[in-house]
Motif scaffolding. Structure first.
Motif, PDB file in Angstrom:
ATOM      1  N   ALA A  57      53.763  40.220  -1.064  1.00  0.00           N
ATOM      2  CA  ALA A  57      53.528  39.368   0.098  1.00  0.00           C
ATOM      3  C   ALA A  57      53.851  37.917  -0.243  1.00  0.00           C
ATOM      4  CB  ALA A  57      52.080  39.492   0.560  1.00  0.00           C
ATOM      5  N   LEU A  58      54.430  37.216   0.703  1.00  0.00           N
ATOM      6  CA  LEU A  58      54.810  35.825   0.516  1.00  0.00           C
ATOM      7  C   LEU A  58      53.575  34.965   0.277  1.00  0.00           C
ATOM      8  CD1 LEU A  58      57.117  33.680   0.727  1.00  0.00           C
ATOM      9  CD2 LEU A  58      56.500  33.485   3.149  1.00  0.00           C
ATOM     10  N   ASP A  59      53.612  34.184  -0.785  1.00  0.00           N
ATOM     11  CA  ASP A  59      52.534  33.253  -1.097  1.00  0.00           C
ATOM     12  C   ASP A  59      52.833  31.931  -0.399  1.00  0.00           C
ATOM     13  OD1 ASP A  59      50.582  31.628  -2.116  1.00  0.00           O
ATOM     14  OD2 ASP A  59      51.208  31.795  -4.217  1.00  0.00           O
ATOM     15  N   THR A  60      52.036  31.580   0.594  1.00  0.00           N
ATOM     16  CA  THR A  60      52.264  30.340   1.338  1.00  0.00           C
ATOM     17  C   THR A  60      51.253  29.254   0.961  1.00  0.00           C
ATOM     18  OG1 THR A  60      50.926  31.205   3.177  1.00  0.00           O
ATOM     19  CG2 THR A  60      53.317  31.514   3.300  1.00  0.00           C
ATOM     20  N   SER A  61      50.588  29.425  -0.186  1.00  0.00           N
ATOM     21  CA  SER A  61      49.660  28.385  -0.628  1.00  0.00           C
ATOM     22  C   SER A  61      50.414  27.118  -1.018  1.00  0.00           C
ATOM     23  CB  SER A  61      48.819  28.883  -1.806  1.00  0.00           C
ATOM     24  OG  SER A  61      49.650  29.222  -2.906  1.00  0.00           O
ATOM     25  N   GLU A  62      51.689  27.282  -1.429  1.00  0.00           N
ATOM     26  CA  GLU A  62      52.572  26.148  -1.692  1.00  0.00           C
ATOM     27  C   GLU A  62      53.840  26.352  -0.864  1.00  0.00           C
ATOM     28  OE1 GLU A  62      53.269  25.519  -5.816  1.00  0.00           O
ATOM     29  OE2 GLU A  62      51.132  25.401  -6.324  1.00  0.00           O
ATOM     30  N   PRO A  63      53.773  26.035   0.427  1.00  0.00           N
ATOM     31  CA  PRO A  63      54.883  26.362   1.330  1.00  0.00           C
ATOM     32  C   PRO A  63      56.203  25.712   0.944  1.00  0.00           C
ATOM     33  CG  PRO A  63      53.271  24.921   2.400  1.00  0.00           C
ATOM     34  CD  PRO A  63      52.651  25.408   1.141  1.00  0.00           C
ATOM     35  N   LEU A  64      56.176  24.496   0.394  1.00  0.00           N
ATOM     36  CA  LEU A  64      57.427  23.837   0.040  1.00  0.00           C
ATOM     37  C   LEU A  64      58.171  24.616  -1.047  1.00  0.00           C
ATOM     38  CD1 LEU A  64      59.278  21.479   0.556  1.00  0.00           C
ATOM     39  CD2 LEU A  64      58.008  20.162  -1.152  1.00  0.00           C
ATOM     40  N   THR A  65      57.426  25.158  -2.002  1.00  0.00           N
ATOM     41  CA  THR A  65      58.046  25.966  -3.054  1.00  0.00           C
ATOM     42  C   THR A  65      58.720  27.202  -2.456  1.00  0.00           C
ATOM     43  OG1 THR A  65      56.421  25.232  -4.682  1.00  0.00           O
ATOM     44  CG2 THR A  65      57.599  27.285  -5.153  1.00  0.00           C
ATOM     45  N   ALA A  66      58.019  27.865  -1.538  1.00  0.00           N
ATOM     46  CA  ALA A  66      58.564  29.059  -0.900  1.00  0.00           C
ATOM     47  C   ALA A  66      59.804  28.718  -0.074  1.00  0.00           C
ATOM     48  CB  ALA A  66      57.498  29.707  -0.020  1.00  0.00           C
ATOM     49  N   LEU A  67      59.752  27.606   0.655  1.00  0.00           N
ATOM     50  CA  LEU A  67      60.886  27.213   1.489  1.00  0.00           C
ATOM     51  C   LEU A  67      62.085  26.806   0.640  1.00  0.00           C
ATOM     52  CD1 LEU A  67      58.960  25.206   4.215  1.00  0.00           C
ATOM     53  CD2 LEU A  67      60.317  27.282   4.608  1.00  0.00           C
ATOM     54  N   ASN A  68      61.843  26.131  -0.462  1.00  0.00           N
ATOM     55  CA  ASN A  68      62.946  25.738  -1.333  1.00  0.00           C
ATOM     56  C   ASN A  68      63.648  26.959  -1.922  1.00  0.00           C
ATOM     57  OD1 ASN A  68      62.818  22.984  -1.012  1.00  0.00           O
ATOM     58  ND2 ASN A  68      61.466  22.648  -2.759  1.00  0.00           N
ATOM     59  N   ARG A  69      62.865  27.977  -2.266  1.00  0.00           N
ATOM     60  CA  ARG A  69      63.474  29.198  -2.802  1.00  0.00           C
ATOM     61  C   ARG A  69      64.340  29.866  -1.738  1.00  0.00           C
ATOM     62  NH1 ARG A  69      60.462  34.792  -4.797  1.00  0.00           N
ATOM     63  NH2 ARG A  69      62.275  35.718  -5.827  1.00  0.00           N
ATOM     64  N   ALA A  70      63.832  29.913  -0.499  1.00  0.00           N
ATOM     65  CA  ALA A  70      64.615  30.493   0.593  1.00  0.00           C
ATOM     66  C   ALA A  70      65.870  29.674   0.849  1.00  0.00           C
ATOM     67  CB  ALA A  70      63.763  30.578   1.859  1.00  0.00           C
ATOM     68  N   ALA A  71      65.749  28.343   0.775  1.00  0.00           N
ATOM     69  CA  ALA A  71      66.888  27.463   1.008  1.00  0.00           C
ATOM     70  C   ALA A  71      67.983  27.684  -0.024  1.00  0.00           C
ATOM     71  CB  ALA A  71      66.431  26.008   1.005  1.00  0.00           C
ATOM     72  N   GLU A  72      67.602  27.934  -1.263  1.00  0.00           N
ATOM     73  CA  GLU A  72      68.591  28.168  -2.318  1.00  0.00           C
ATOM     74  C   GLU A  72      69.420  29.409  -2.026  1.00  0.00           C
ATOM     75  OE1 GLU A  72      66.529  28.314  -5.990  1.00  0.00           O
ATOM     76  OE2 GLU A  72      65.961  26.191  -5.975  1.00  0.00           O
ATOM     77  N   VAL A  73      68.777  30.454  -1.505  1.00  0.00           N
ATOM     78  CA  VAL A  73      69.508  31.671  -1.150  1.00  0.00           C
ATOM     79  C   VAL A  73      70.547  31.378  -0.074  1.00  0.00           C
ATOM     80  CG1 VAL A  73      69.293  34.011  -0.207  1.00  0.00           C
ATOM     81  CG2 VAL A  73      67.553  33.128  -1.776  1.00  0.00           C
ATOM     82  N   LEU A  74      70.217  30.453   0.827  1.00  0.00           N
ATOM     83  CA  LEU A  74      71.101  30.097   1.935  1.00  0.00           C
ATOM     84  C   LEU A  74      72.115  29.018   1.555  1.00  0.00           C
ATOM     85  CD1 LEU A  74      68.382  30.029   4.735  1.00  0.00           C
ATOM     86  CD2 LEU A  74      70.145  31.785   4.414  1.00  0.00           C
ATOM     87  N   GLY A  75      72.040  28.536   0.325  1.00  0.00           N
ATOM     88  CA  GLY A  75      72.977  27.516  -0.109  1.00  0.00           C
ATOM     89  C   GLY A  75      72.674  26.140   0.409  1.00  0.00           C
ATOM     90  N   LEU A  76      71.379  25.844   0.608  1.00  0.00           N
ATOM     91  CA  LEU A  76      70.977  24.572   1.210  1.00  0.00           C
ATOM     92  C   LEU A  76      70.241  23.686   0.210  1.00  0.00           C
ATOM     93  CD1 LEU A  76      69.666  25.928   4.612  1.00  0.00           C
ATOM     94  CD2 LEU A  76      71.819  24.771   4.180  1.00  0.00           C
ATOM     95  N   PRO A  77      70.474  22.372   0.279  1.00  0.00           N
ATOM     96  CA  PRO A  77      69.828  21.431  -0.645  1.00  0.00           C
ATOM     97  C   PRO A  77      68.533  20.856  -0.079  1.00  0.00           C
ATOM     98  CG  PRO A  77      71.524  20.297   0.570  1.00  0.00           C
ATOM     99  CD  PRO A  77      71.509  21.719   1.077  1.00  0.00           C
TER     100      PRO A  77
END
Length: 303
Positions: free
Chosen positions: A255-275
């Motif tokens: 399950a997605l850990d959203t206690s640190e949402p910025l970390t989770a979003l940055n990981r997703a952004a990397e998959v999408l090729g986003l800075p």
């Protein structure tokens, strides 16, 4: 530009890291094009859904500040709309009851020398398909296992454009066969429910993971048969597990850990090729627009 996108998770469990990639992609595409972003809970296959998972998913999205522009829609509350579409297809002689078990289908395919599975699915050989188009009456004492779409009578050779994958082509009758619209347990087929809901919600752009690209041709067949608009499509990269396969609930994704949402979003952004980590949301939106631009107009059937 009128733009409406959507994120449509199935509540078979909480979101995982791969789910967030799809959610972020659809949210970014909507925001980058000044559009609306909706959330639809795709719980049409009720036996597979987990009680309370929908609430967890909505909370996870909220934790990540991915907030829809309208209240979520639950497919489990929209059976009457799917039934209306099914009855329309039956009236046109394009849907028929099928009494075949999985073993019946396998045996029929073996007799014809056909490969048994395609992407984990059986390609239906048309065993119960009526010889001619007709509205079929089903005896009250014999509920069909499923209702199927007659792909032989639809425009089933589909060419479509994906904003990332480019030109796509599939002959649905040959590759998939007559696919399921409704099951005996009352659950409507995923393809029918998605098409009805996308039209009802005015979806102009479908942004989802590349694993769902194979569904697109079937959905376009239904859209054209029911005279509904066809959205633009963008199928995004997938987050892969250590074994190189798509990260999924079936493969034990946590399950997605959203206690640190910025970390989770940055990981997703990397998959999408986003800075995202170097420029925030504004930089991500700017980059996104240049990655996969629109190509071609929306398809709307003539009245």
């Amino acid at each position: 530009m009128n733009y409406t996108g959507r994120f449509a998770p199935s509540p078979t469990g909480p979101l995982h890291a791969g789910s967030l990639v799809a959610a972020l992609a659809s949210w970014l595409d909507a925001r980058a094009h000044g559009g609306r972003w909706l959330v639809r809970i795709e719980d049409v296959d009720t036996p597979r859904c987990i009680t309370g998972a929908d609430r967890i998913i909505l909370q996870q999205l909220q934790d990540c500040s991915l907030l829809p522009d309208a209240p979520p829609l639950w497919q489990s509350r929209r059976g009457a709309h799917y039934q209306q579409a099914l009855e329309q297809l039956i009236a046109l002689g394009l849907a028929y009851p099928c009494h075949c078990s999985r073993r019946d289908i396998e045996n029929a395919m073996r007799e014809r020398g056909q490969a048994l599975e395609r992407h984990g699915e059986l390609v239906y050989p048309g065993t119960c398909r009526p010889a001619a188009p007709q509205r079929v009456a089903v005896p009250a004492d014999r509920t069909p296992r499923v209702w199927r779409l007659r792909t032989d009578l639809c425009a089933s050779r589909i060419d479509w454009h994906d904003r990332r994958l480019g030109h796509q082509r599939q002959d649905v009758e040959a590759a998939v066969g007559d696919f399921v619209l409704k099951r005996a347990d009352g659950c409507f087929g995923y393809q029918l429910a998605v098409v009805v809901d996308d039209a009802a919600q005015g979806i102009t752009d479908v942004v989802r993971g590349a694993d769902l690209a194979d569904n697109t041709a079937r959905q376009i067949v239904l859209q054209r048969t029911l005279r509904l608009p066809t959205p633009r499509y963008l199928h995004t990269p997938l987050l892969l597990g250590p074994n190189g396969e798509k990260l999924s609930k079936q493969s034990g994704a946590q399950a997605l850990d959203t206690s640190e949402p910025l970390t989770a979003l940055n990981r997703a952004a990397e998959v999408l090729g986003l800075p995202v980590h170097t420029g925030g949301v504004a930089r991500a939106l700017e980059t996104w627009v240049g990655l996969w631009p629109f190509s071609g107009a929306l398809y709307n059937p003539s009245p």
